[in-house]
Scaffold this motif. Structure first.
Motif, PDB file in Angstrom:
ATOM      1  N   TRP A 105      32.332   8.417  62.689  1.00 16.38           N
ATOM      2  CA  TRP A 105      30.896   8.127  62.640  1.00 16.38           C
ATOM      3  C   TRP A 105      30.546   7.391  61.344  1.00 16.38           C
ATOM      4  CZ3 TRP A 105      27.269   9.513  66.434  1.00 16.38           C
ATOM      5  CH2 TRP A 105      27.748  10.322  67.470  1.00 16.38           C
ATOM      6  N   ALA A 106      31.163   7.810  60.239  1.00 15.32           N
ATOM      7  CA  ALA A 106      30.873   7.193  58.941  1.00 15.32           C
ATOM      8  C   ALA A 106      31.382   5.763  58.879  1.00 15.32           C
ATOM      9  CB  ALA A 106      31.486   8.031  57.824  1.00 15.32           C
ATOM     10  N   PHE A 107      32.586   5.512  59.405  1.00 16.31           N
ATOM     11  CA  PHE A 107      33.102   4.144  59.444  1.00 16.31           C
ATOM     12  C   PHE A 107      32.176   3.263  60.270  1.00 16.31           C
ATOM     13  CE2 PHE A 107      37.913   4.204  58.386  1.00 16.31           C
ATOM     14  CZ  PHE A 107      37.687   5.038  57.309  1.00 16.31           C
ATOM     15  N   ALA A 108      31.745   3.779  61.426  1.00 16.30           N
ATOM     16  CA  ALA A 108      30.845   3.009  62.288  1.00 16.30           C
ATOM     17  C   ALA A 108      29.548   2.691  61.550  1.00 16.30           C
ATOM     18  CB  ALA A 108      30.554   3.790  63.566  1.00 16.30           C
ATOM     19  N   TYR A 109      28.986   3.686  60.871  1.00 21.51           N
ATOM     20  CA  TYR A 109      27.710   3.498  60.162  1.00 21.51           C
ATOM     21  C   TYR A 109      27.841   2.402  59.111  1.00 21.51           C
ATOM     22  CZ  TYR A 109      23.220   4.844  58.144  1.00 21.51           C
ATOM     23  OH  TYR A 109      21.911   4.849  57.707  1.00 21.51           O
ATOM     24  N   GLU A 110      28.914   2.452  58.325  1.00 26.74           N
ATOM     25  CA  GLU A 110      29.047   1.469  57.243  1.00 26.74           C
ATOM     26  C   GLU A 110      29.419   0.090  57.776  1.00 26.74           C
ATOM     27  OE1 GLU A 110      31.408   2.898  54.007  1.00 26.74           O
ATOM     28  OE2 GLU A 110      30.068   4.592  53.630  1.00 26.74           O
ATOM     29  N   ARG A 111      30.174   0.023  58.854  1.00 23.30           N
ATOM     30  CA  ARG A 111      30.498  -1.289  59.436  1.00 23.30           C
ATOM     31  C   ARG A 111      29.239  -1.974  59.971  1.00 23.30           C
ATOM     32  NH1 ARG A 111      34.617  -1.855  63.797  1.00 23.30           N
ATOM     33  NH2 ARG A 111      35.115  -3.899  62.921  1.00 23.30           N
ATOM     34  N   THR A 113      18.540  -6.757  61.197  1.00 22.70           N
ATOM     35  CA  THR A 113      17.673  -7.030  62.345  1.00 22.70           C
ATOM     36  C   THR A 113      17.180  -5.705  62.913  1.00 22.70           C
ATOM     37  OG1 THR A 113      19.514  -6.915  63.909  1.00 22.70           O
ATOM     38  CG2 THR A 113      19.040  -9.079  62.917  1.00 22.70           C
ATOM     39  N   PRO A 114      16.170  -5.728  63.784  1.00 21.75           N
ATOM     40  CA  PRO A 114      15.746  -4.492  64.452  1.00 21.75           C
ATOM     41  C   PRO A 114      16.877  -3.831  65.239  1.00 21.75           C
ATOM     42  CG  PRO A 114      14.079  -6.186  64.711  1.00 21.75           C
ATOM     43  CD  PRO A 114      15.259  -6.852  64.082  1.00 21.75           C
ATOM     44  N   GLU A 115      17.782  -4.641  65.780  1.00 17.49           N
ATOM     45  CA  GLU A 115      18.898  -4.085  66.539  1.00 17.49           C
ATOM     46  C   GLU A 115      19.822  -3.280  65.627  1.00 17.49           C
ATOM     47  OE1 GLU A 115      17.838  -7.209  66.706  1.00 17.49           O
ATOM     48  OE2 GLU A 115      17.026  -7.248  68.761  1.00 17.49           O
ATOM     49  N   ARG A 116      20.080  -3.824  64.423  1.00 18.99           N
ATOM     50  CA  ARG A 116      20.926  -3.085  63.495  1.00 18.99           C
ATOM     51  C   ARG A 116      20.250  -1.787  63.094  1.00 18.99           C
ATOM     52  NH1 ARG A 116      22.404  -4.294  57.196  1.00 18.99           N
ATOM     53  NH2 ARG A 116      20.202  -3.769  57.042  1.00 18.99           N
ATOM     54  N   THR A 117      18.967  -1.852  62.804  1.00 16.94           N
ATOM     55  CA  THR A 117      18.231  -0.640  62.428  1.00 16.94           C
ATOM     56  C   THR A 117      18.310   0.408  63.526  1.00 16.94           C
ATOM     57  OG1 THR A 117      16.726  -1.922  61.040  1.00 16.94           O
ATOM     58  CG2 THR A 117      15.976   0.260  61.750  1.00 16.94           C
ATOM     59  N   ALA A 118      18.164  -0.029  64.776  1.00 15.69           N
ATOM     60  CA  ALA A 118      18.218   0.899  65.910  1.00 15.69           C
ATOM     61  C   ALA A 118      19.604   1.520  66.052  1.00 15.69           C
ATOM     62  CB  ALA A 118      17.821   0.179  67.193  1.00 15.69           C
ATOM     63  N   THR A 119      20.642   0.718  65.816  1.00 12.01           N
ATOM     64  CA  THR A 119      22.005   1.240  65.928  1.00 12.01           C
ATOM     65  C   THR A 119      22.281   2.257  64.830  1.00 12.01           C
ATOM     66  OG1 THR A 119      22.776  -0.831  66.907  1.00 12.01           O
ATOM     67  CG2 THR A 119      24.443   0.631  65.993  1.00 12.01           C
ATOM     68  N   LEU A 120      21.850   1.969  63.608  1.00 16.31           N
ATOM     69  CA  LEU A 120      22.028   2.912  62.513  1.00 16.31           C
ATOM     70  C   LEU A 120      21.312   4.232  62.802  1.00 16.31           C
ATOM     71  CD1 LEU A 120      21.608   0.526  59.451  1.00 16.31           C
ATOM     72  CD2 LEU A 120      23.742   1.592  60.246  1.00 16.31           C
ATOM     73  N   GLU A 121      20.120   4.136  63.357  1.00 17.72           N
ATOM     74  CA  GLU A 121      19.372   5.353  63.689  1.00 17.72           C
ATOM     75  C   GLU A 121      20.063   6.122  64.805  1.00 17.72           C
ATOM     76  OE1 GLU A 121      15.877   7.896  63.207  1.00 17.72           O
ATOM     77  OE2 GLU A 121      17.194   6.628  61.996  1.00 17.72           O
ATOM     78  N   ARG A 122      20.602   5.415  65.771  1.00 18.07           N
ATOM     79  CA  ARG A 122      21.322   6.082  66.854  1.00 18.07           C
ATOM     80  C   ARG A 122      22.544   6.821  66.318  1.00 18.07           C
ATOM     81  NH1 ARG A 122      24.567   3.251  71.921  1.00 18.07           N
ATOM     82  NH2 ARG A 122      24.796   5.166  73.179  1.00 18.07           N
ATOM     83  N   LEU A 123      23.243   6.213  65.389  1.00 16.29           N
ATOM     84  CA  LEU A 123      24.389   6.873  64.774  1.00 16.29           C
ATOM     85  C   LEU A 123      23.957   8.100  63.970  1.00 16.29           C
ATOM     86  CD1 LEU A 123      26.340   3.711  63.611  1.00 16.29           C
ATOM     87  CD2 LEU A 123      27.241   5.452  65.172  1.00 16.29           C
ATOM     88  N   ARG A 124      22.909   7.950  63.184  1.00 18.13           N
ATOM     89  CA  ARG A 124      22.450   9.085  62.367  1.00 18.13           C
ATOM     90  C   ARG A 124      22.015  10.246  63.247  1.00 18.13           C
ATOM     91  NH1 ARG A 124      17.903  11.303  60.429  1.00 18.13           N
ATOM     92  NH2 ARG A 124      16.577   9.811  61.528  1.00 18.13           N
ATOM     93  N   LEU A 125      21.286   9.938  64.314  1.00 18.82           N
ATOM     94  CA  LEU A 125      20.777  10.998  65.189  1.00 18.82           C
ATOM     95  C   LEU A 125      21.874  11.619  66.043  1.00 18.82           C
ATOM     96  CD1 LEU A 125      17.393   9.405  66.357  1.00 18.82           C
ATOM     97  CD2 LEU A 125      17.738  11.216  64.667  1.00 18.82           C
ATOM     98  N   GLY A 126      22.923  10.858  66.345  1.00 18.28           N
ATOM     99  CA  GLY A 126      24.009  11.407  67.151  1.00 18.28           C
ATOM    100  C   GLY A 126      25.006  12.217  66.357  1.00 18.28           C
ATOM    101  N   TYR A 127      25.108  11.921  65.081  1.00 16.19           N
ATOM    102  CA  TYR A 127      26.110  12.545  64.222  1.00 16.19           C
ATOM    103  C   TYR A 127      25.949  14.055  64.121  1.00 16.19           C
ATOM    104  CZ  TYR A 127      27.995  13.886  59.596  1.00 16.19           C
ATOM    105  OH  TYR A 127      28.616  14.525  58.548  1.00 16.19           O
ATOM    106  N   ALA A 156      32.706  11.862  51.262  1.00 17.01           N
ATOM    107  CA  ALA A 156      31.684  11.235  50.426  1.00 17.01           C
ATOM    108  C   ALA A 156      31.438   9.826  50.949  1.00 17.01           C
ATOM    109  CB  ALA A 156      32.141  11.187  48.972  1.00 17.01           C
ATOM    110  N   ASN A 157      30.382   9.655  51.726  1.00 14.71           N
ATOM    111  CA  ASN A 157      30.135   8.367  52.363  1.00 14.71           C
ATOM    112  C   ASN A 157      28.646   8.143  52.601  1.00 14.71           C
ATOM    113  OD1 ASN A 157      29.528   9.779  54.844  1.00 14.71           O
ATOM    114  ND2 ASN A 157      31.721   9.927  55.231  1.00 14.71           N
ATOM    115  N   THR A 158      28.336   6.958  53.102  1.00 17.58           N
ATOM    116  CA  THR A 158      26.939   6.558  53.277  1.00 17.58           C
ATOM    117  C   THR A 158      26.250   7.366  54.355  1.00 17.58           C
ATOM    118  OG1 THR A 158      27.611   4.318  52.645  1.00 17.58           O
ATOM    119  CG2 THR A 158      25.428   4.566  53.588  1.00 17.58           C
ATOM    120  N   LEU A 159      26.959   7.696  55.421  1.00 12.99           N
ATOM    121  CA  LEU A 159      26.345   8.479  56.486  1.00 12.99           C
ATOM    122  C   LEU A 159      25.836   9.811  55.950  1.00 12.99           C
ATOM    123  CD1 LEU A 159      25.585   8.934  59.424  1.00 12.99           C
ATOM    124  CD2 LEU A 159      27.930   9.702  59.842  1.00 12.99           C
TER     125      LEU A 159
END
Length: 324
Positions: free
Chosen positions: A183-189, A197-211, A242-245
């Motif tokens: 999940w952390a690798f995906a978030y940082e990639r 873009t709004p799409e990137r923001t939405a993907t980051l939020e989806r990752l945070r909420l799914g984690y 220790a990561n961004t996620l």
């Protein structure tokens, strides 16, 4: 008026007493965080490293639970030279009251490099760490195997444990193994590799909420495994990095674990449980949970390990990996 017989009253009373006497499991968990000062430090944009580190420290302080971080000393260097700014990142952990342990120099795989090189990586892994802790009258006491690979033979496992003991260390096992790193690798990639873009923001939020739900499902699974193997709720040891996620989701994770009825303890307290003296029955290539190592020592059938939650394919794809 409805009348109750004496016998009926006794049965009702006994039933109420039985309900009141059914105690909840004593759910405890220790948080361990690997790959300090920063998991993907070599690929993190230099200008982003300090703010992300500060955000993680802020999350750790806000959560307010005991933590031990495990250090890869090679991550303190650039071209072989120790960077004071990166050592200062470790001091931030100590200033916040968190413990530190040894995770080798180079995050080396015991199963690939062999015992002599692994022992060398242990010693090199405390060249900065030990003096840093001595400043506060402390010393490194806990060691975490990279990749949780602790040896493929009983002789190799014992050799490493004995070497660690000679240098004042105990092994820090992991019971709640998981794919948080995916999940952390995906978030940082996504964060560092896609346009804002709004799409990137939405993907980051989806990752945070799914984690967090994924991690809680893992915790539930290993609690069930503990009950099935040991007959009680083992004080668990959780592994994250220790990561961004975690710099944006750690407090949510801690809150979710608390809602499961857990209280947070130090690694020292968790390790007082006698189950941690059980034999490690795993002799394979990888690094499973210690609960499963103990189950293998008892030759549990394959069905015992069924039902473990997996990282969803869409997250694997974003992380660019094939599996956990």
């Amino acid at each position: 008026m409805r009348r109750f017989s004496l016998t009926g009253f006794i049965f009702v009373a006994l039933g109420l007493l039985g309900t009141a006497g059914a105690a909840e499991p004593d759910r405890r968990i220790a948080v361990t965080i690997d790959d300090l000062p920063w998991q993907r430090i070599a690929v993190t944009p230099p200008e982003a490293l300090q703010p992300r580190h500060e955000a993680l420290i802020a999350q750790l302080k806000q959560a307010g639970v005991p933590v031990i971080g495990f250090v890869n000393e090679d991550k303190l260097e650039v071209d072989g030279v120790v960077q004071p700014a990166r050592v200062a990142m470790l001091r931030d952990w100590r200033d916040a009251g968190f413990a530190l342990g040894n995770h080798t120099y180079g995050h080396v795989d015991l199963h690939e490099v062999g015992i002599p090189a692994f022992e060398d990586a242990i010693v090199k892994g405390e060249r900065v760490l030990r003096p840093l802790l001595v400043e506060r009258g402390d010393a490194p006491r806990w060691f975490r195997h990279p990749y949780l690979r602790a040896g493929q033979t009983d002789a190799d496992k014992r050799a490493v444990i004995d070497f660690l003991a000679e240098h004042g260390y105990r092994v820090a096992p992991v019971t709640v193994d998981n794919g948080e790193w995916v999940w952390a690798f995906a978030y940082e990639r996504v964060l560092d590799g896609q346009p804002d873009t709004p799409e990137r923001t939405a993907t980051l939020e989806r990752l945070r909420l799914g984690y967090v739900p994924y991690m809680l499902n893992k915790l539930d699974y290993y609690e069930r495994q503990s009950e099935a193997l040991l007959g009680y709720a083992l004080p668990q040891v959780l592994l994250i990095h220790a990561n961004t996620l975690n710099s944006v989701a750690y407090t949510e994770l801690v809150a979710g674990i608390r809602r499961r009825g857990y209280r947070f303890v130090t690694l020292d307290e968790a390790m007082r449980d006698p189950a941690y003296a059980r034999p490690d029955g795993y002799h394979g290539r990888y690094g499973p949970s210690w609960l499963h190592r103990w189950a293998m020592a008892e030759q549990k059938p394959k069905t015992f390990y069924a039902g473990e939650p997996e990282v969803p394919k869409w997250v694997l794809d974003l992380a660019g990996v094939d599996g956990e």
